[in-house]
Write a protein that holds these residues in place. Structure first.
Motif, PDB file in Angstrom:
ATOM      1  N   LEU A   1       0.862  -1.144  -0.356  1.00 54.04           N
ATOM      2  CA  LEU A   1      -0.095  -0.301   0.115  1.00 54.04           C
ATOM      3  C   LEU A   1       0.902   1.550  -0.118  1.00 54.04           C
ATOM      4  O   LEU A   1       0.330   2.710  -0.225  1.00 54.04           O
ATOM      5  CB  LEU A   1      -0.808   0.065   1.287  1.00 54.04           C
ATOM      6  N   VAL A   2       2.009   1.487   0.629  1.00 49.82           N
ATOM      7  CA  VAL A   2       3.047   2.578   0.492  1.00 49.82           C
ATOM      8  C   VAL A   2       3.399   2.613  -0.947  1.00 49.82           C
ATOM      9  O   VAL A   2       3.881   3.524  -1.083  1.00 49.82           O
ATOM     10  CB  VAL A   2       3.947   2.393   1.754  1.00 49.82           C
ATOM     11  N   GLY A   3       3.788   1.480  -1.334  1.00 51.31           N
ATOM     12  CA  GLY A   3       4.288   1.554  -2.711  1.00 51.31           C
ATOM     13  C   GLY A   3       3.021   1.968  -3.847  1.00 51.31           C
ATOM     14  O   GLY A   3       3.362   2.772  -4.730  1.00 51.31           O
ATOM     15  N   LEU A   4       1.885   1.552  -4.081  1.00 52.75           N
ATOM     16  CA  LEU A   4       0.626   2.131  -4.970  1.00 52.75           C
ATOM     17  C   LEU A   4       0.588   3.584  -4.420  1.00 52.75           C
ATOM     18  O   LEU A   4       0.150   4.098  -5.327  1.00 52.75           O
ATOM     19  CB  LEU A   4      -0.384   2.051  -4.143  1.00 52.75           C
ATOM     20  N   GLY A   5       1.142   4.524  -3.124  1.00 54.17           N
ATOM     21  CA  GLY A   5       0.589   5.439  -2.830  1.00 54.17           C
ATOM     22  C   GLY A   5       1.446   6.527  -4.167  1.00 54.17           C
ATOM     23  O   GLY A   5       1.665   7.288  -3.567  1.00 54.17           O
ATOM     24  N   HIS A   6       2.853   5.704  -4.608  1.00 55.43           N
ATOM     25  CA  HIS A   6       4.052   6.352  -5.208  1.00 55.43           C
ATOM     26  C   HIS A   6       3.798   6.242  -6.516  1.00 55.43           C
ATOM     27  O   HIS A   6       4.589   6.812  -7.648  1.00 55.43           O
ATOM     28  CB  HIS A   6       4.947   5.649  -4.623  1.00 55.43           C
ATOM     29  N   VAL A   7       2.949   5.172  -6.833  1.00 58.36           N
ATOM     30  CA  VAL A   7       2.949   5.018  -8.479  1.00 58.36           C
ATOM     31  C   VAL A   7       2.376   5.562  -9.581  1.00 58.36           C
ATOM     32  O   VAL A   7       1.914   6.480  -9.077  1.00 58.36           O
ATOM     33  CB  VAL A   7       2.075   3.687  -8.424  1.00 58.36           C
ATOM     34  N   SER A   8       2.714   5.784 -10.280  1.00 60.34           N
ATOM     35  CA  SER A   8       2.072   6.711 -11.601  1.00 60.34           C
ATOM     36  C   SER A   8       1.813   6.527 -12.834  1.00 60.34           C
ATOM     37  O   SER A   8       1.528   7.289 -14.051  1.00 60.34           O
ATOM     38  CB  SER A   8       3.020   8.629 -11.867  1.00 60.34           C
ATOM     39  N   THR A   9       2.816   5.472 -12.880  1.00 60.70           N
ATOM     40  CA  THR A   9       2.568   3.859 -14.209  1.00 60.70           C
ATOM     41  C   THR A   9       1.894   3.151 -14.224  1.00 60.70           C
ATOM     42  O   THR A   9       1.650   2.583 -12.792  1.00 60.70           O
ATOM     43  CB  THR A   9       3.900   4.088 -14.668  1.00 60.70           C
ATOM     44  N   LEU A  10       0.639   2.162 -15.418  1.00 57.89           N
ATOM     45  CA  LEU A  10       0.179   0.983 -14.993  1.00 57.89           C
ATOM     46  C   LEU A  10       1.165   0.447 -14.813  1.00 57.89           C
ATOM     47  O   LEU A  10       0.253  -0.852 -13.661  1.00 57.89           O
ATOM     48  CB  LEU A  10      -0.716   1.520 -15.891  1.00 57.89           C
ATOM     49  N   GLY A  11       2.389  -0.004 -14.860  1.00 57.79           N
ATOM     50  CA  GLY A  11       3.287  -0.953 -14.570  1.00 57.79           C
ATOM     51  C   GLY A  11       3.705  -0.888 -13.171  1.00 57.79           C
ATOM     52  O   GLY A  11       3.373  -2.073 -12.181  1.00 57.79           O
ATOM     53  N   GLY A  12       3.447   0.292 -12.499  1.00 57.06           N
ATOM     54  CA  GLY A  12       4.432   0.184 -11.580  1.00 57.06           C
ATOM     55  C   GLY A  12       2.995  -0.045 -10.232  1.00 57.06           C
ATOM     56  O   GLY A  12       2.808  -1.052  -9.468  1.00 57.06           O
ATOM     57  N   PHE A  13       1.801   0.324 -11.297  1.00 57.03           N
ATOM     58  CA  PHE A  13       0.137  -0.465 -10.278  1.00 57.03           C
ATOM     59  C   PHE A  13      -0.426  -2.175 -10.170  1.00 57.03           C
ATOM     60  O   PHE A  13       0.091  -2.801  -9.327  1.00 57.03           O
ATOM     61  CB  PHE A  13      -0.616   0.490 -10.648  1.00 57.03           C
ATOM     62  N   TYR A  14       0.336  -2.492 -11.474  1.00 58.19           N
ATOM     63  CA  TYR A  14       0.450  -4.180 -11.301  1.00 58.19           C
ATOM     64  C   TYR A  14       1.742  -4.223 -10.388  1.00 58.19           C
ATOM     65  O   TYR A  14       0.801  -5.737  -9.956  1.00 58.19           O
ATOM     66  CB  TYR A  14      -0.037  -4.199 -13.006  1.00 58.19           C
ATOM     67  N   PHE A  15       2.969  -4.264 -10.374  1.00 60.06           N
ATOM     68  CA  PHE A  15       3.522  -4.435  -9.622  1.00 60.06           C
ATOM     69  C   PHE A  15       3.210  -4.926  -8.397  1.00 60.06           C
ATOM     70  O   PHE A  15       3.062  -5.311  -7.234  1.00 60.06           O
ATOM     71  CB  PHE A  15       4.863  -3.860  -9.319  1.00 60.06           C
ATOM     72  N   PHE A  16       3.093  -3.336  -7.590  1.00 57.86           N
ATOM     73  CA  PHE A  16       2.292  -3.636  -6.426  1.00 57.86           C
ATOM     74  C   PHE A  16       1.197  -3.667  -5.607  1.00 57.86           C
ATOM     75  O   PHE A  16       0.917  -4.410  -4.714  1.00 57.86           O
ATOM     76  CB  PHE A  16       2.260  -1.808  -5.604  1.00 57.86           C
ATOM     77  N   TYR A  17       0.069  -4.458  -6.484  1.00 60.19           N
ATOM     78  CA  TYR A  17      -0.809  -4.617  -7.395  1.00 60.19           C
ATOM     79  C   TYR A  17      -0.680  -6.171  -6.446  1.00 60.19           C
ATOM     80  O   TYR A  17      -1.169  -6.951  -5.264  1.00 60.19           O
ATOM     81  CB  TYR A  17      -1.670  -4.446  -7.315  1.00 60.19           C
ATOM     82  N   MET A  18       0.209  -7.105  -7.094  1.00 54.75           N
ATOM     83  CA  MET A  18       0.954  -8.466  -7.010  1.00 54.75           C
ATOM     84  C   MET A  18       1.662  -8.275  -5.500  1.00 54.75           C
ATOM     85  O   MET A  18       1.732  -9.714  -5.263  1.00 54.75           O
ATOM     86  CB  MET A  18       1.898  -8.602  -8.005  1.00 54.75           C
ATOM     87  N   PHE A  19       2.260  -7.487  -5.517  1.00 57.42           N
ATOM     88  CA  PHE A  19       2.837  -7.856  -4.160  1.00 57.42           C
ATOM     89  C   PHE A  19       2.095  -7.636  -2.954  1.00 57.42           C
ATOM     90  O   PHE A  19       2.083  -8.244  -1.849  1.00 57.42           O
ATOM     91  CB  PHE A  19       4.101  -6.315  -3.952  1.00 57.42           C
ATOM     92  N   ASN A  20       0.500  -6.905  -2.761  1.00 62.59           N
ATOM     93  CA  ASN A  20      -0.265  -7.188  -2.028  1.00 62.59           C
ATOM     94  C   ASN A  20      -1.096  -8.833  -2.319  1.00 62.59           C
ATOM     95  O   ASN A  20      -1.627  -8.735  -0.880  1.00 62.59           O
ATOM     96  CB  ASN A  20      -0.888  -6.343  -2.346  1.00 62.59           C
ATOM     97  N   ALA A  21      -0.706  -9.327  -3.082  1.00 64.19           N
ATOM     98  CA  ALA A  21      -2.211 -10.332  -3.252  1.00 64.19           C
ATOM     99  C   ALA A  21      -1.324 -11.452  -2.789  1.00 64.19           C
ATOM    100  O   ALA A  21      -1.758 -11.910  -1.590  1.00 64.19           O
ATOM    101  CB  ALA A  21      -2.163 -10.586  -5.186  1.00 64.19           C
ATOM    102  N   LEU A  22       0.283 -10.897  -2.853  1.00 61.55           N
ATOM    103  CA  LEU A  22       1.208 -12.555  -1.966  1.00 61.55           C
ATOM    104  C   LEU A  22       1.298 -12.015  -0.251  1.00 61.55           C
ATOM    105  O   LEU A  22       0.921 -12.678   0.027  1.00 61.55           O
ATOM    106  CB  LEU A  22       2.753 -11.672  -2.751  1.00 61.55           C
ATOM    107  N   GLY A  23       0.824 -10.818   0.015  1.00 56.34           N
ATOM    108  CA  GLY A  23       0.518 -10.049   1.179  1.00 56.34           C
ATOM    109  C   GLY A  23      -0.753 -10.951   1.760  1.00 56.34           C
ATOM    110  O   GLY A  23      -0.820 -11.820   3.275  1.00 56.34           O
ATOM    111  N   TYR A  24      -1.738 -11.266   1.192  1.00 63.55           N
ATOM    112  CA  TYR A  24      -3.013 -11.399   1.619  1.00 63.55           C
ATOM    113  C   TYR A  24      -3.050 -12.798   1.032  1.00 63.55           C
ATOM    114  O   TYR A  24      -3.369 -13.314   2.133  1.00 63.55           O
ATOM    115  CB  TYR A  24      -4.108 -10.833   0.177  1.00 63.55           C
ATOM    116  N   VAL A  25      -2.039 -14.542   0.554  1.00 64.62           N
ATOM    117  CA  VAL A  25      -2.105 -15.071   0.204  1.00 64.62           C
ATOM    118  C   VAL A  25      -0.498 -15.546   2.060  1.00 64.62           C
ATOM    119  O   VAL A  25      -1.212 -16.413   2.139  1.00 64.62           O
ATOM    120  CB  VAL A  25      -1.360 -15.499  -0.428  1.00 64.62           C
ATOM    121  N   CYS A  26      -0.512 -15.401   2.134  1.00 69.20           N
ATOM    122  CA  CYS A  26       0.867 -14.972   3.436  1.00 69.20           C
ATOM    123  C   CYS A  26       0.168 -14.769   4.312  1.00 69.20           C
ATOM    124  O   CYS A  26       0.397 -15.195   5.509  1.00 69.20           O
ATOM    125  CB  CYS A  26       1.637 -14.597   3.290  1.00 69.20           C
ATOM    126  N   GLY A  27      -1.093 -13.694   4.733  1.00 71.42           N
ATOM    127  CA  GLY A  27      -1.267 -13.107   5.761  1.00 71.42           C
ATOM    128  C   GLY A  27      -2.857 -12.665   5.777  1.00 71.42           C
ATOM    129  O   GLY A  27      -2.891 -12.305   6.513  1.00 71.42           O
TER     130      GLY A  27
END
Length: 409
Positions: A104-130
């Motif tokens: 979520l901290v990373g998503l606050g810094h994005v300005s490109t669609l690629g960055g948005f997708y990257f941190f969304y995937m990282f959030n999904a990994l957090g969801y799977v694990c936590g």
């Protein structure tokens, strides 16, 4: 002969009196509050800001959830289930909480669609694990009797988190802007949930004694028709929930021109009534066959979605929020209860790893599909109608399950 304090029989008779059981429930509550309530349910609140600022389409912003679940779920969901059964839920939960906060901290810094997708995937990994997987296993290990009530209390975290996050986000956005708001939510996730996960005890004494039976039991479970019916039914209900939930803010604020405060009020009402759903369905699951509880949830969902077609009436929208919220609250928590009753706790991590992965695929594809239908047809009518049909198909699958009083072994 009196049971020893560590014996399963003694524990199951008085599960709520053991400090470890209380601590486990509180930890599961906090993890679900943060990783699901704040992180997962909070992100759709920010979609319209991204659509307006970056010019992205609805399909593009909702596809962040789709791509992350389709990639992360299949790659890591099975592994996460095995790790929970093998090593316990605590360490996986800690890692997931950290990843969700950083995302979520990373998503606050994005300005490109690629960055948005990257941190969304990282959030999904957090969801799977936590998220739900370690919380479900943690609570199921500590509770035998009153497991439905304990799971319902733990899953209140999602309801409270989801009810709080739109109002908290709206206040933060108004004062600091959407970027600082989403970063603040990310920091709060780590501060609230990580300490509890660090100190929790994973299971009662001797609870892993039956772990050696897990491989053989899991093989029998994976070969049973009940497992596939439960998986398909779960995918259908999760698809319906996600398809509505991920598009609801866009439907209200962009299509129906609700103000930010009014849209936030509807979203919070959904999550507030999900609290009622968790308590009610947990109570019912301890008293009647879980299959019938699941069917009740499916019919609530199927009956609530058409109320969105009456969007000219504020009363209809609020009634939708109440009924849909009750179904939302009960759905996710009743799936592990059904799995535990049919197959037992020893292999619950493996089974839920598969079921949650399959559900993640449905959870990813459904909002993206509904968003694309909206972009192509100009309204949500066909998409929402399709979700009603999917929900009823899931009810058919669940209706063919046996009453879960006999384990598949």
């Amino acid at each position: 002969m009196t049971d020893s304090p560590a014996s399963p029989a003694a524990f199951s008779a008085t599960p709520a009196l053991r400090p470890g059981a209380v601590q486990a429930t509180a930890t599961a509550f906090a993890g679900l509050f943060c990783v699901v309530g704040l992180a997962l349910y909070g992100l759709p609140f920010y979609y319209d800001f991204m659509v307006r600022e970056f010019g992205w389409t609805r399909g593009e912003v909702t596809s962040g959830n789709a791509l992350s679940k389709l990639i992360i779920g299949p790659l890591f969901g099975f592994l996460a289930g095995w790790l929970v059964d093998r090593f316990g839920p605590r360490r996986l939960m800690m890692a997931g909480i950290l990843m969700a906060g950083i995302a979520l901290v990373g998503l606050g810094h994005v300005s490109t669609l690629g960055g948005f997708y990257f941190f969304y995937m990282f959030n999904a990994l957090g969801y799977v694990c936590g998220g739900p997987l370690p919380a479900q296993v943690l609570v199921s290990r500590w509770f035998q009797k009153a497991r439905g009530k304990a799971m319902g209390i733990a899953y209140l975290g999602i309801g409270f988190g989801g009810a709080v996050v739109p109002l908290l986000s709206a206040a933060l956005v108004e004062r600091f802007g959407w970027r600082v708001a989403i970063e603040t939510i990310g920091v709060l996730i780590v501060l609230i949930a990580f300490p509890l996960a660090y100190f929790v005890k994973e299971s009662p004494d001797g609870a892993r004694a039956s772990a050696a039976l897990a491989p053989r039991s899991s093989l029998a479970a994976f070969k049973s028709s009940a497992f596939y019916l439960l998986t398909v039914g779960s995918m259908c209900s999760i698809a319906a929930l996600a398809g509505v939930q991920q598009n609801l803010k866009l439907f209200l604020s962009v299509d129906q021109h609700f103000s930010q405060s009014n849209a936030a009020r509807v979203l919070s009402l959904v999550l507030a009534f999900s609290i009622v759903g968790r308590l009610l369905m947990g109570y019912l699951a301890d008293r009647i066959p879980t299959k019938y509880v699941m069917l009740l949830i499916y019919f609530l969902l199927a009956g609530s979605i058409p109320l969105l077609f009456l969007h000219q009436s504020p009363a209809a929208i609020y009634i939708f929020a109440a009924i849909f919220g009750i179904g939302l609250g009960g759905d996710y928590m009743v799936i592990p209860l059904m799995a535990a009753e049919i197959f037992g706790v020893e292999v619950l991590g493996r089974l839920m790893g598969v079921i949650l992965t399959a559900g993640g695929v449905a959870e990813a594809a459904s909002p993206w599909m509904i968003g694309r239908l909206r972009d192509s047809r100009g309204n949500y009518f066909l998409g929402f109608l399709l979700l009603v049909g999917i929900t009823l198909a899931g009810a058919l699958a669940i209706g063919t399950l046996p009453n879960p009083r006999r384990r598949v072994a």
